[in-house]
Design a protein around this motif. Structure first.
Motif, PDB file in Angstrom:
ATOM      1  N   ILE A  80      -4.044   0.417  -5.671  1.00 35.17           N
ATOM      2  CA  ILE A  80      -5.079   0.771  -4.702  1.00 35.17           C
ATOM      3  C   ILE A  80      -6.443   0.628  -5.365  1.00 35.17           C
ATOM      4  O   ILE A  80      -6.560   0.548  -6.589  1.00 35.17           O
ATOM      5  CB  ILE A  80      -4.942   2.213  -4.178  1.00 35.17           C
ATOM      6  CG1 ILE A  80      -5.186   3.217  -5.322  1.00 35.17           C
ATOM      7  CG2 ILE A  80      -3.598   2.429  -3.504  1.00 35.17           C
ATOM      8  CD1 ILE A  80      -5.568   4.587  -4.854  1.00 35.17           C
ATOM      9  N   ASN A 124      -8.162   8.523   4.321  1.00 36.66           N
ATOM     10  CA  ASN A 124      -9.615   8.486   4.189  1.00 36.66           C
ATOM     11  C   ASN A 124     -10.299   9.503   5.102  1.00 36.66           C
ATOM     12  O   ASN A 124     -11.312  10.103   4.727  1.00 36.66           O
ATOM     13  CB  ASN A 124     -10.123   7.077   4.480  1.00 36.66           C
ATOM     14  CG  ASN A 124      -9.688   6.087   3.413  1.00 36.66           C
ATOM     15  OD1 ASN A 124      -9.456   6.470   2.273  1.00 36.66           O
ATOM     16  ND2 ASN A 124      -9.578   4.825   3.775  1.00 36.66           N
ATOM     17  N   ALA A 169      -3.918   4.270   5.228  1.00 35.25           N
ATOM     18  CA  ALA A 169      -5.183   4.376   4.497  1.00 35.25           C
ATOM     19  C   ALA A 169      -6.225   5.125   5.313  1.00 35.25           C
ATOM     20  O   ALA A 169      -6.943   5.977   4.783  1.00 35.25           O
ATOM     21  CB  ALA A 169      -5.692   2.984   4.125  1.00 35.25           C
ATOM     22  N   PHE A 196       0.852  -1.185   0.000  1.00 40.13           N
ATOM     23  CA  PHE A 196       0.000   0.000   0.000  1.00 40.13           C
ATOM     24  C   PHE A 196       0.887   1.234   0.000  1.00 40.13           C
ATOM     25  O   PHE A 196       1.903   1.283   0.690  1.00 40.13           O
ATOM     26  CB  PHE A 196      -0.906  -0.005   1.233  1.00 40.13           C
ATOM     27  CG  PHE A 196      -2.023   0.999   1.149  1.00 40.13           C
ATOM     28  CD1 PHE A 196      -3.187   0.693   0.470  1.00 40.13           C
ATOM     29  CD2 PHE A 196      -1.905   2.244   1.739  1.00 40.13           C
ATOM     30  CE1 PHE A 196      -4.211   1.617   0.374  1.00 40.13           C
ATOM     31  CE2 PHE A 196      -2.918   3.172   1.647  1.00 40.13           C
ATOM     32  CZ  PHE A 196      -4.074   2.862   0.964  1.00 40.13           C
ATOM     33  N   SER A 230      -9.564   0.346   6.823  1.00 37.38           N
ATOM     34  CA  SER A 230      -9.697   1.590   6.065  1.00 37.38           C
ATOM     35  C   SER A 230     -10.209   2.751   6.906  1.00 37.38           C
ATOM     36  O   SER A 230     -10.200   3.903   6.457  1.00 37.38           O
ATOM     37  CB  SER A 230     -10.651   1.379   4.893  1.00 37.38           C
ATOM     38  OG  SER A 230     -11.971   1.150   5.370  1.00 37.38           O
ATOM     39  N   THR A 252      -9.904   4.744   0.266  1.00 36.87           N
ATOM     40  CA  THR A 252      -8.782   4.051  -0.348  1.00 36.87           C
ATOM     41  C   THR A 252      -8.522   2.754   0.393  1.00 36.87           C
ATOM     42  O   THR A 252      -8.653   2.673   1.618  1.00 36.87           O
ATOM     43  CB  THR A 252      -7.506   4.911  -0.305  1.00 36.87           C
ATOM     44  OG1 THR A 252      -7.129   5.130   1.060  1.00 36.87           O
ATOM     45  CG2 THR A 252      -7.715   6.243  -0.983  1.00 36.87           C
ATOM     46  N   HIS A 253      -8.131   1.720  -0.360  1.00 43.51           N
ATOM     47  CA  HIS A 253      -7.748   0.445   0.237  1.00 43.51           C
ATOM     48  C   HIS A 253      -6.946  -0.327  -0.804  1.00 43.51           C
ATOM     49  O   HIS A 253      -6.720   0.159  -1.917  1.00 43.51           O
ATOM     50  CB  HIS A 253      -8.962  -0.341   0.728  1.00 43.51           C
ATOM     51  CG  HIS A 253     -10.001  -0.614  -0.315  1.00 43.51           C
ATOM     52  ND1 HIS A 253     -10.161  -1.851  -0.909  1.00 43.51           N
ATOM     53  CD2 HIS A 253     -10.933   0.186  -0.897  1.00 43.51           C
ATOM     54  CE1 HIS A 253     -11.159  -1.808  -1.783  1.00 43.51           C
ATOM     55  NE2 HIS A 253     -11.633  -0.574  -1.799  1.00 43.51           N
TER      56      HIS A 253
END
Length: 323
Positions: free
Chosen positions: A98, A187, A183, A14, A155, A109-110
């Motif tokens: 992503i 977020n 993340a 990530f 997340s 986002t993840h």
């Protein structure tokens, strides 16, 4: 196309550049993008269709994790992906690292599909179910919580949804996975929510004080690869869920409550997790309730010999309150 065709064989980490990732997510959001993320099993089936070998839209790129020709992207987006570390070169194509998923009016986002890395940041239908369960609980509270913890936040979707509805509250997003915390920070900023703190901690060991509301959707599967987002450990994957219950019983403020969304393997009609979690709550003097959200989920897991005695895996919600 099979699930792995057109993809690198090694999972991509990530991204670490949070500022660049935030800029990318905002740029995608400005296009009107939205995407509902499905289960990995459904994702594999859809991506296996021959016409889906390459991306033709932003939903294909950031939702379905399909490789894309750079000239098919809106102007400047390929540069933003590269700056964010959100793409890798793959035979002249850009393969996203992503995903961006829609929930509660926000984008999250993840990790890209397939989420095979040990530290993958997972987001899926259970995330939607979990957020729905905690918001339903919040609606029933007599007073707004002032201090909230989301254990194993991933997340950050649940904690962010709660923070949006709890002005002035302190919300701590807790995870042992640094990628998840990155993340979650992105977020929270993407959603424009204040009062969010991220903390790397095993359960609440490195977090101080008590909480008015603790929520958690911990891993509950038996996963041979022991991926952080999936492996629950203990009896039939229930180990981490039971640890969350034990941690919460020690850290709930008077009137505080726990909402735990998890899975339970049922053997010969008996729910061992319910019995163990209920006993923990009773010893702590908590009022608790328990319900099956979905009586039969993840049926494909029953093919695993580790579930040789289980007849079904139920999704369940445990609620416990300190009076």
């Amino acid at each position: 196309m099979g699930a792995e065709v057109g993809m690198a064989t090694q999972p991509s980490p990530f991204p670490e550049n949070e500022e660049a990732l935030l800029a990318l997510a905002r740029a995608v959001r400005e296009t009107g993008y939205s995407f509902t993320t499905v289960t990995p099993a459904s994702h594999a089936r859809v991506n296996a269709r021959p016409r889906n070998a390459e991306a033709r839209s932003l939903r294909d790129v950031f939702g379905w994790s399909r490789p894309v020709r750079p000239d098919r992207l809106p102007q400047g987006l390929a540069r933003l992906m590269e700056e964010a570390g959100a793409a890798v070169s793959d035979g002249g194509l850009l393969r996203p690292t992503i995903r961006l998923s829609s929930l509660d009016g926000e984008l999250f986002t993840h990790s890209a599909y397939p989420p095979s890395a040990a530290d993958a940041v997972f987001f899926g239908p259970d995330t939607t179910r979990f957020v729905a369960a905690v918001l339903a609980h919040l609606d029933g509270l007599e007073r707004s919580p002032r201090r909230i913890a989301d254990i194993g936040c991933g997340s950050g979707a649940a904690g962010i949804a709660l923070a949006k509805r709890s002005p002035g509250a302190e919300t701590v997003l807790v995870d042992i996975n640094p990628a998840a915390l990155r993340a979650a920070r992105v977020n929270a900023r993407l959603a424009g929510v204040d009062g969010i703190e991220t903390r790397r901690s095993d359960l609440l060991q490195d977090v101080e004080g008590s909480f008015d509301l603790i929520v958690s959707n911990p891993p509950f599967m038996i996963d041979a690869s022991e991926r952080a987002y999936r492996h629950g450990g203990g009896p039939l994957g229930a180990g981490l869920s039971l640890s969350v219950v034990e941690a919460a019983t020690e850290r709930l403020a008077p009137g505080g409550s726990l909402v735990l969304f998890t899975g339970a393997a049922i053997v010969e009609g008996e729910d061992g997790f319910r019995d163990a979690a209920g006993a923990t709550c009773a010893r702590a003097g908590l009022d608790w309730s328990y319900r099956e959200y979905d009586p039969d989920a993840y049926g494909e897991e029953l093919d695993d010999p580790a579930y040789g005695e289980a007849e079904r895996i139920a999704l369940v919600v445990l609620t416990a309150t300190r009076s």
